[in-house]
Design a protein around this motif. Structure first.
Motif, PDB file in Angstrom:
ATOM      1  N   ILE A 298       0.846  -1.188   0.000  1.00 48.90           N
ATOM      2  CA  ILE A 298       0.000   0.000   0.000  1.00 48.90           C
ATOM      3  C   ILE A 298       0.885   1.243   0.000  1.00 48.90           C
ATOM      4  CG2 ILE A 298      -2.021  -1.024   1.123  1.00 48.90           C
ATOM      5  CD1 ILE A 298      -1.037   0.191   3.765  1.00 48.90           C
ATOM      6  N   TRP A 299       0.391   2.272  -0.649  1.00 47.25           N
ATOM      7  CA  TRP A 299       1.072   3.571  -0.633  1.00 47.25           C
ATOM      8  C   TRP A 299       0.554   4.377   0.556  1.00 47.25           C
ATOM      9  CZ3 TRP A 299       4.937   4.953  -4.007  1.00 47.25           C
ATOM     10  CH2 TRP A 299       5.125   4.115  -5.112  1.00 47.25           C
ATOM     11  N   GLU A 300       1.447   5.085   1.199  1.00 41.39           N
ATOM     12  CA  GLU A 300       1.086   5.941   2.324  1.00 41.39           C
ATOM     13  C   GLU A 300       1.652   7.334   2.093  1.00 41.39           C
ATOM     14  OE1 GLU A 300       2.070   4.201   6.073  1.00 41.39           O
ATOM     15  OE2 GLU A 300       1.192   2.260   5.587  1.00 41.39           O
ATOM     16  N   SER A 301       1.189   8.285   2.912  1.00 44.68           N
ATOM     17  CA  SER A 301       1.659   9.662   2.763  1.00 44.68           C
ATOM     18  C   SER A 301       2.054  10.222   4.120  1.00 44.68           C
ATOM     19  CB  SER A 301       0.564  10.527   2.130  1.00 44.68           C
ATOM     20  OG  SER A 301      -0.544  10.652   3.012  1.00 44.68           O
ATOM     21  N   GLY A 302       2.378  11.515   4.138  1.00 45.94           N
ATOM     22  CA  GLY A 302       2.846  12.154   5.367  1.00 45.94           C
ATOM     23  C   GLY A 302       1.854  12.095   6.506  1.00 45.94           C
ATOM     24  N   GLY A 303       0.573  12.047   6.189  1.00 48.43           N
ATOM     25  CA  GLY A 303      -0.435  11.908   7.231  1.00 48.43           C
ATOM     26  C   GLY A 303      -0.589  10.446   7.615  1.00 48.43           C
ATOM     27  N   ASP A 304      -0.205  10.098   8.838  1.00 43.99           N
ATOM     28  CA  ASP A 304      -0.227   8.703   9.267  1.00 43.99           C
ATOM     29  C   ASP A 304      -1.166   8.529  10.457  1.00 43.99           C
ATOM     30  OD1 ASP A 304       0.433   6.020   9.333  1.00 43.99           O
ATOM     31  OD2 ASP A 304       2.593   6.386   9.288  1.00 43.99           O
ATOM     32  N   ARG A 305      -1.314   7.280  10.908  1.00 43.40           N
ATOM     33  CA  ARG A 305      -2.136   6.980  12.075  1.00 43.40           C
ATOM     34  C   ARG A 305      -1.416   5.992  12.973  1.00 43.40           C
ATOM     35  NH1 ARG A 305      -7.390   8.643  12.184  1.00 43.40           N
ATOM     36  NH2 ARG A 305      -8.136   9.631  10.266  1.00 43.40           N
ATOM     37  N   THR A 306      -1.614   6.151  14.274  1.00 42.90           N
ATOM     38  CA  THR A 306      -1.049   5.210  15.224  1.00 42.90           C
ATOM     39  C   THR A 306      -1.854   3.918  15.185  1.00 42.90           C
ATOM     40  OG1 THR A 306      -2.458   5.946  17.046  1.00 42.90           O
ATOM     41  CG2 THR A 306      -0.359   7.109  16.751  1.00 42.90           C
TER      42      THR A 306
ATOM     43  N   GLU B   4       5.824  13.783   0.390  1.00 44.76           N
ATOM     44  CA  GLU B   4       6.010  12.461  -0.208  1.00 44.76           C
ATOM     45  C   GLU B   4       4.795  11.538  -0.102  1.00 44.76           C
ATOM     46  OE1 GLU B   4       8.815   9.884   1.823  1.00 44.76           O
ATOM     47  OE2 GLU B   4       8.441  10.925   3.728  1.00 44.76           O
ATOM     48  N   ILE B   5       4.754  10.621  -1.072  1.00 46.00           N
ATOM     49  CA  ILE B   5       3.897   9.440  -1.033  1.00 46.00           C
ATOM     50  C   ILE B   5       4.847   8.260  -1.180  1.00 46.00           C
ATOM     51  CG2 ILE B   5       2.044   8.170  -2.177  1.00 46.00           C
ATOM     52  CD1 ILE B   5       0.998  10.861  -3.181  1.00 46.00           C
ATOM     53  N   PHE B   6       4.764   7.276  -0.292  1.00 47.27           N
ATOM     54  CA  PHE B   6       5.808   6.257  -0.257  1.00 47.27           C
ATOM     55  C   PHE B   6       5.233   4.863  -0.050  1.00 47.27           C
ATOM     56  CE2 PHE B   6       5.066   7.739   4.025  1.00 47.27           C
ATOM     57  CZ  PHE B   6       5.059   6.577   4.804  1.00 47.27           C
ATOM     58  N   THR B   7       6.049   3.873  -0.371  1.00 49.54           N
ATOM     59  CA  THR B   7       5.717   2.485  -0.099  1.00 49.54           C
ATOM     60  C   THR B   7       7.007   1.705   0.111  1.00 49.54           C
ATOM     61  OG1 THR B   7       4.326   0.624  -0.770  1.00 49.54           O
ATOM     62  CG2 THR B   7       5.677   1.632  -2.487  1.00 49.54           C
ATOM     63  N   ALA B   8       6.855   0.431   0.434  1.00 47.70           N
ATOM     64  CA  ALA B   8       8.014  -0.444   0.649  1.00 47.70           C
ATOM     65  C   ALA B   8       8.257  -1.280  -0.599  1.00 47.70           C
ATOM     66  CB  ALA B   8       7.775  -1.363   1.846  1.00 47.70           C
ATOM     67  N   PRO B   9       9.517  -1.383  -1.044  1.00 46.17           N
ATOM     68  CA  PRO B   9       9.824  -2.236  -2.185  1.00 46.17           C
ATOM     69  C   PRO B   9       9.989  -3.691  -1.762  1.00 46.17           C
ATOM     70  CG  PRO B   9      11.816  -1.160  -1.432  1.00 46.17           C
ATOM     71  CD  PRO B   9      10.692  -0.645  -0.557  1.00 46.17           C
TER      72      PRO B   9
END
Length: 411
Positions: free
Chosen positions: A227-235, A249-254
């Protein structure tokens, strides 16, 4: 200026960390930043914080330690320091870090000492690092100017003028104007990032192919159910927070073993108090098999051998070349800002960017193809001519980036 400082402190505490009534806040800050740190402390207490615990640092003292302390110091972490970070993380305390230092504070320090200290810290602070990566507690990293840093960014200005110019650059980057509407601007900005990541998630990409005129020609495979995530995260408990202010940024894990090709850095990297410049990696089956730099090569080589996972990638991040940070045309010599100038990749630990990843164990994440390491280092690869071509799992080719920014589909 006073209003801007208060607005900035309020943004960090109430939006970046989203401090809750009764919650403890840990504030790490250089001693040079004490006046602003105090504003953050007051803002935290105004928000109902149960207690603010300080963790002070000092460039000069840190340099003295690495130059003169006994050898055994760099192979151990005192028990009190382990408890300080791990225990606060386990209780879910909010963690605010003010990142401001001389980019070359540790120039000339033994690379072996830096490497051993990083390895010792990684082993001792496993709980803190694990919970930080999976949203176990809210955390936020931000910056304010100090003279040594400002002088590096603006070498042709006097000290006061350089600090003032860096303040202006930071305020622009974090969308603070002094009108009290920074929170509204950040709400709108995060909504834009959210719209883009939803489109990326809908594609179900199998791989990304990066090319540009620097010589980058890199293919990165993505794990299934990423999944792609962005600077706004959740605990883990669902509370929103922003890990980096600023963030574009928008980021994911390779997929750990899925990167192949060559990738060139587009900007210098400040790491372990040293500047690494004009460097590139050659990657085979996910592993960095060759690394060279015109400046700071020894520091770079040490960075990718902290542990086995340091030689593999843990993050791919998309950042348009057109942003409030990039448009300033400044080299900040601070990864917090420079990583938000353009697209970047990180070697080392992967964020759990999988469906249900936050609740997975390390072993489960590794079994799904994510990298594990005690380090996580972002380096910038974006250029005005960067192209990223995505391939979906059903074989479709989709332009993700064209000429350094998101393709029209994501605009």
């Amino acid at each position: 200026m006073v209003e801007k400082l208060r607005e900035y402190a309020r943004l960090l505490v109430r939006v970046g960390l989203n401090v809750q009534p009764g919650q403890r806040m840990v504030l790490s800050s250089p001693v040079e930043c004490a006046p602003f740190a105090r504003l953050c402390v007051q803002e935290a207490y105004d928000a109902g914080c149960g207690e603010v615990v300080m963790n002070w640092g000092d460039d000069a003292v840190t340099r003295m330690k690495y130059l003169h302390a006994g050898e055994a110091v760099f192979d151990t972490v005192p028990l009190w320091r382990r408890h300080f970070f791990n225990d606060h993380a386990l209780e879910g305390a909010a963690y605010l870090a003010i990142s401001a230092s001389d980019p070359e504070n540790l120039k000339g320090v033994s690379p072996d000492r830096l490497l051993r200290a990083q390895r010792a810290s990684g082993k001792a602070l496993k709980d803190f690092d694990r919970l930080q990566m999976c949203g176990g507690f809210p955390w936020c990293i931000a910056s304010i100017p100090i003279p040594s840093w400002a002088a590096r960014v603006f070498p042709d200005k006097g000290e006061d003028e350089a600090v003032s110019a860096l303040w202006d650059a930071i305020f622009q980057a974090v969308r603070v104007t002094g009108d009290g509407k920074a929170v509204e601007r950040w709400t709108e900005h995060l909504a834009t990032l959210e719209r883009r990541l939803e489109k990326l998630n809908a594609l179900d990409l199998r791989s990304l192919h990066y090319t540009n005129s620097l010589g980058t020609d890199l293919t990165v495979e993505l794990p299934e159910d990423h999944i792609w995530e962005s600077g706004g995260d959740r605990t883990l408990s669902g509370r929103p927070y922003i890990a980096n202010i600023p963030t574009e940024e928008i980021f994911t894990a390779p997929l750990k073993t899925g990167a192949n090709g060559v990738v060139y850095a587009s900007l210098p990297l400040v790491h372990d108090g040293n500047v690494i410049d004009k460097f590139y990696f050659r990657v085979q089956d996910g592993k960095i098999v060759e690394a060279h730099a015109e400046q700071g090569e020894e520091t770079l080589q040490n960075a990718i051998r902290v542990d086995e996972g340091a030689a593999y990638f843990g993050e791919v991040a998309l950042v348009p070349y057109d942003s409030p940070i990039s448009n300033q045309k400044l080299l900040f010599y601070n990864t917090l800002f420079d990583e938000n100038v353009a697209c970047h990749i990180a070697f080392g630990e992967a964020y759990p960017c999988l469906k249900g990843g936050q609740s997975m164990t390390k072993e489960e994440l590794k079994a799904r193809g994510l990298n594990d390491s005690i380090t996580h280092v972002d380096f910038m690869i974006g250029t005005p001519d960067l192209s990223i071509l995505g391939t979906t799992r059903d074989g479709r080719k989709v332009p993700i980036f064209e000429n350094g920014s998101f393709a029209q589909t994501f605009a």
